[in-house]
Scaffold this motif. Structure first.
Motif, PDB file in Angstrom:
ATOM      1  N   ALA A 114       0.837  -1.206   0.000  1.00 25.33           N
ATOM      2  CA  ALA A 114       0.000   0.000   0.000  1.00 25.33           C
ATOM      3  C   ALA A 114       0.870   1.254   0.000  1.00 25.33           C
ATOM      4  O   ALA A 114       1.950   1.266   0.600  1.00 25.33           O
ATOM      5  CB  ALA A 114      -0.915   0.005   1.219  1.00 25.33           C
ATOM      6  N   PRO A 115       0.412   2.322  -0.641  1.00 25.51           N
ATOM      7  CA  PRO A 115       1.210   3.550  -0.695  1.00 25.51           C
ATOM      8  C   PRO A 115       1.369   4.227   0.661  1.00 25.51           C
ATOM      9  O   PRO A 115       2.242   5.091   0.820  1.00 25.51           O
ATOM     10  CB  PRO A 115       0.435   4.440  -1.671  1.00 25.51           C
ATOM     11  N   ASP A 116       0.535   3.841   1.633  1.00 21.62           N
ATOM     12  CA  ASP A 116       0.652   4.421   2.974  1.00 21.62           C
ATOM     13  C   ASP A 116       1.071   3.382   4.012  1.00 21.62           C
ATOM     14  O   ASP A 116       0.821   3.543   5.205  1.00 21.62           O
ATOM     15  CB  ASP A 116      -0.661   5.081   3.398  1.00 21.62           C
ATOM     16  N   SER A 117       1.754   2.333   3.555  1.00 23.38           N
ATOM     17  CA  SER A 117       2.237   1.307   4.482  1.00 23.38           C
ATOM     18  C   SER A 117       3.164   1.935   5.520  1.00 23.38           C
ATOM     19  O   SER A 117       4.015   2.773   5.171  1.00 23.38           O
ATOM     20  CB  SER A 117       2.976   0.207   3.721  1.00 23.38           C
ATOM     21  N   PRO A 118       3.024   1.565   6.792  1.00 24.42           N
ATOM     22  CA  PRO A 118       3.820   2.238   7.831  1.00 24.42           C
ATOM     23  C   PRO A 118       5.326   2.083   7.689  1.00 24.42           C
ATOM     24  O   PRO A 118       6.077   2.938   8.174  1.00 24.42           O
ATOM     25  CB  PRO A 118       3.303   1.615   9.129  1.00 24.42           C
ATOM     26  N   HIS A 119       5.800   1.023   7.027  1.00 23.36           N
ATOM     27  CA  HIS A 119       7.251   0.861   6.913  1.00 23.36           C
ATOM     28  C   HIS A 119       7.889   1.971   6.084  1.00 23.36           C
ATOM     29  O   HIS A 119       9.098   2.219   6.195  1.00 23.36           O
ATOM     30  CB  HIS A 119       7.590  -0.506   6.313  1.00 23.36           C
ATOM     31  N   LEU A 120       7.084   2.674   5.292  1.00 22.40           N
ATOM     32  CA  LEU A 120       7.606   3.755   4.458  1.00 22.40           C
ATOM     33  C   LEU A 120       8.008   4.975   5.283  1.00 22.40           C
ATOM     34  O   LEU A 120       8.650   5.890   4.770  1.00 22.40           O
ATOM     35  CB  LEU A 120       6.571   4.142   3.406  1.00 22.40           C
ATOM     36  N   LEU A 121       7.655   4.985   6.572  1.00 23.16           N
ATOM     37  CA  LEU A 121       8.037   6.070   7.464  1.00 23.16           C
ATOM     38  C   LEU A 121       9.412   5.847   8.097  1.00 23.16           C
ATOM     39  O   LEU A 121       9.853   6.672   8.915  1.00 23.16           O
ATOM     40  CB  LEU A 121       6.997   6.218   8.585  1.00 23.16           C
ATOM     41  N   ALA A 122      10.078   4.767   7.737  1.00 23.32           N
ATOM     42  CA  ALA A 122      11.338   4.401   8.402  1.00 23.32           C
ATOM     43  C   ALA A 122      12.338   5.546   8.424  1.00 23.32           C
ATOM     44  O   ALA A 122      13.039   5.761   9.422  1.00 23.32           O
ATOM     45  CB  ALA A 122      11.949   3.175   7.729  1.00 23.32           C
ATOM     46  N   GLY A 123      12.407   6.314   7.355  1.00 17.97           N
ATOM     47  CA  GLY A 123      13.389   7.391   7.267  1.00 17.97           C
ATOM     48  C   GLY A 123      13.162   8.530   8.236  1.00 17.97           C
ATOM     49  O   GLY A 123      14.060   9.351   8.443  1.00 17.97           O
ATOM     50  N   ARG A 124      11.986   8.578   8.850  1.00 17.66           N
ATOM     51  CA  ARG A 124      11.670   9.655   9.800  1.00 17.66           C
ATOM     52  C   ARG A 124      11.821   9.208  11.256  1.00 17.66           C
ATOM     53  O   ARG A 124      11.706  10.022  12.165  1.00 17.66           O
ATOM     54  CB  ARG A 124      10.235  10.140   9.557  1.00 17.66           C
ATOM     55  N   ILE A 125      12.058   7.926  11.474  1.00 19.88           N
ATOM     56  CA  ILE A 125      12.061   7.377  12.828  1.00 19.88           C
ATOM     57  C   ILE A 125      13.427   7.551  13.481  1.00 19.88           C
ATOM     58  O   ILE A 125      14.462   7.266  12.881  1.00 19.88           O
ATOM     59  CB  ILE A 125      11.658   5.892  12.797  1.00 19.88           C
ATOM     60  N   THR A 126      13.417   8.021  14.732  1.00 18.39           N
ATOM     61  CA  THR A 126      14.654   8.143  15.511  1.00 18.39           C
ATOM     62  C   THR A 126      14.636   7.244  16.748  1.00 18.39           C
ATOM     63  O   THR A 126      15.644   7.137  17.436  1.00 18.39           O
ATOM     64  CB  THR A 126      14.873   9.604  15.956  1.00 18.39           C
ATOM     65  N   ALA A 127      13.498   6.627  17.038  1.00 16.14           N
ATOM     66  CA  ALA A 127      13.365   5.760  18.208  1.00 16.14           C
ATOM     67  C   ALA A 127      14.078   4.430  17.996  1.00 16.14           C
ATOM     68  O   ALA A 127      14.327   4.005  16.864  1.00 16.14           O
ATOM     69  CB  ALA A 127      11.881   5.498  18.494  1.00 16.14           C
ATOM     70  N   GLU A 128      14.381   3.772  19.107  1.00 10.39           N
ATOM     71  CA  GLU A 128      14.821   2.377  19.041  1.00 10.39           C
ATOM     72  C   GLU A 128      13.574   1.507  18.910  1.00 10.39           C
ATOM     73  O   GLU A 128      12.602   1.693  19.646  1.00 10.39           O
ATOM     74  CB  GLU A 128      15.601   1.981  20.293  1.00 10.39           C
TER      75      GLU A 128
END
Length: 251
Positions: free
Chosen positions: A166-180
């Motif tokens: 899906a175009p809004d799959s959550p894994h696509l946010l990986a580049g914005r994540i700073t958490a462990e």
């Protein structure tokens, strides 16, 4: 372990008022905040017990009713023991609720939940942790991506559709994540097939996100939920070990 105080609270969101359950140590001191996201069956005694266990370990834990747009919890009447094979009508009721949550509504709601935690004198200053179960794992990933300045650690257990096409799959946010991050998949879970597990791992690795993804062998979708037929006691205790260790490191 700490004695625990339990409270029901209301949280103002851009779309209304979300009812929520708050559990925190009974010592009058601020503690690291944790946002706990429900599975599809919603805010109920079992999830409150999970929040209590996290609170006893030293956290201020907020469990919002993410289906608040459809009413206060319990939004769907549930039996004490949930066996979807015996009660297919439950699935028919919860699926539309799940589908009504979009990435946009999830991220707006998360902002309200995090603001409430930041304003509470029961919550220590600084970033918080988030953990999610089943659909809640997806919400946790969206929250970590949408609010990287507020999330220090995020975990997801038996989550489905975390790295879909899906175009809004959550894994696509990986580049914005700073958490462990820590994710524990069930190998008997058709909602998170091996190709999606690999895709999630690859996305997090490529983005340089500190993370660990594991597959709990023999576990089924929902293995942490003791009031369901999917419960696996050994896998659930393994989840507690990993979750508490993650929060101890990061919060």
């Amino acid at each position: 372990m700490n004695a625990v105080t339990r409270t029901l609270v209301d949280i103002t969101t851009p779309d209304g008022t979300a009812d929520a359950y708050l559990a925190h140590p009974d010592d009058g001191q601020p503690h690291p905040g944790v946002l706990l996201y429900q599975d599809a069956f919603g805010l109920r005694p079992h999830l409150k017990a999970m929040a209590d266990r996290l609170a006893a370990a030293g956290h201020a834990v907020l469990v919002p009713n993410v289906f608040y747009r459809h009413g206060r919890a319990p939004v769907v009447a549930l039996p004490e023991f949930i066996d979807m094979a015996a009660r297919p009508d439950i699935v028919e009721k919860v699926v539309p609720l799940m589908e009504s949550l979009t990435p946009g509504t999830t991220e707006r709601d998360a902002g309200a939940y995090l603001a409430w935690l930041a304003d509470s004198p029961l919550v220590a200053d600084g970033p918080v942790g988030v953990t999610g179960y089943c659909m809640g794992a997806r919400l946790a990933l969206h929250t970590a991506g949408a609010h990287p300045d507020r999330i220090a650690a995020a975990a997801g257990f038996h989550g489905g559709g975390l790295a879909s096409d899906a175009p809004d799959s959550p894994h696509l946010l990986a580049g914005r994540i700073t958490a462990e991050l820590y994710f524990a998949h069930a190998d008997e879970d058709p909602s998170m097939p091996e190709e999606q597990i690999r895709r999630l791992e690859d996305a997090l690795t490529k983005a340089g996100v500190e993370h660990r993804c594991e597959v709990y062998r023999g576990a089924h979708h929902g293995y942490t939920q003791s009031d369901t037929a999917a419960y696996d006691a050994a896998a659930a205790e393994r989840h507690w070990t990993e979750l508490l260790a993650l929060f101890a490191r990061a919060l």
